[in-house]
Design an enzyme around this catalytic site. Structure first.
Site, PDB file in Angstrom:
ATOM      1  N   PHE A 229     -51.782 -92.679  41.666  1.00  0.00           N
ATOM      2  CA  PHE A 229     -51.349 -91.154  41.425  1.00  0.00           C
ATOM      3  C   PHE A 229     -49.538 -90.966  41.338  1.00  0.00           C
ATOM      4  O   PHE A 229     -49.158 -89.867  40.912  1.00  0.00           O
ATOM      5  CB  PHE A 229     -51.752 -90.172  42.304  1.00  0.00           C
TER       6      PHE A 229
ATOM      7  N   GLY B 244     -47.412 -90.484  37.824  1.00  0.00           N
ATOM      8  CA  GLY B 244     -47.385 -88.986  37.142  1.00  0.00           C
ATOM      9  C   GLY B 244     -47.052 -87.928  38.068  1.00  0.00           C
ATOM     10  O   GLY B 244     -47.159 -86.874  37.511  1.00  0.00           O
ATOM     11  N   HIS B 245     -47.089 -88.152  39.413  1.00  0.00           N
ATOM     12  CA  HIS B 245     -46.817 -87.000  40.182  1.00  0.00           C
ATOM     13  C   HIS B 245     -45.703 -87.311  41.200  1.00  0.00           C
ATOM     14  O   HIS B 245     -45.841 -87.894  42.143  1.00  0.00           O
ATOM     15  CB  HIS B 245     -48.116 -86.903  41.028  1.00  0.00           C
ATOM     16  N   PHE B 246     -44.319 -87.189  40.901  1.00  0.00           N
ATOM     17  CA  PHE B 246     -43.787 -86.533  39.717  1.00  0.00           C
ATOM     18  C   PHE B 246     -42.984 -87.382  38.850  1.00  0.00           C
ATOM     19  O   PHE B 246     -42.708 -88.395  39.657  1.00  0.00           O
ATOM     20  CB  PHE B 246     -43.043 -85.229  40.149  1.00  0.00           C
TER      21      PHE B 246
ATOM     22  N   ILE C 114     -44.293 -88.060  44.720  1.00  0.00           N
ATOM     23  CA  ILE C 114     -44.885 -87.260  46.047  1.00  0.00           C
ATOM     24  C   ILE C 114     -46.305 -87.307  45.946  1.00  0.00           C
ATOM     25  O   ILE C 114     -47.138 -87.436  45.167  1.00  0.00           O
ATOM     26  CB  ILE C 114     -44.344 -86.002  46.022  1.00  0.00           C
TER      27      ILE C 114
END
Length: 145
Positions: A42, A45-47, A52
């Protein structure tokens, strides 16, 4: 039932297993930890360029350690190799205070509120490596054998 046996009964596998170890287990609660590696799926893409850990993943980590692992322990006398648990989250209310970044280890402490008819509700807290409160709340789920 040992911590290793509880983890083996979990109905998850990488990349969606968020339990590394369980350090305290009793009828009233459980404590465990997980380290978020830089390669978690994850973070890309985050962020963008500021990874985070998503709140939903923090909630999932709290649920896996604080509710599912404890539920398996509480049902240890009904468990067998052919009766693996199925888990259903029934409710959660979480307040978030600090971010969790890649390579951070978190600890989860869960205290049982009640366990009846295979429904478990717990007060759950997550702390970072500095022992700062990351998030806390209540999580409930049903453990089905």
């Amino acid at each position: 039932m040992t911590a290793i046996e509880i983890i083996q009964f979990l109905p998850y596998k990488k990349p969606f297993l968020f339990v590394d170890e369980l350090t305290e287990i009793s009828e009233n609660g459980i404590t465990g930890s997980y380290t978020f590696t830089e390669k978690e799926f994850f973070y890309e893409g985050h962020f963008k360029e500021n990874p985070i850990t998503p709140g939903v993943i923090l909630t999932e980590t709290m649920a896996q350690i604080g509710v599912v692992c404890l539920g398996i322990y509480l049902l240890k006398n009904e468990m067998s190799s052919d009766k693996k648990p199925q888990i259903a989250l029934t409710s959660s209310e979480i307040d978030f205070f600090l971010p969790v970044y890649p390579s951070e280890k978190v600890s989860v402490i869960s205290e049982k509120i009640y366990f009846r008819f295979h429904k478990l509700k717990c007060h759950v807290k997550m702390f970072n490596m500095k022992n700062e409160l990351v998030c806390r709340g209540t999580i409930a789920g049903i453990v089905i054998l």
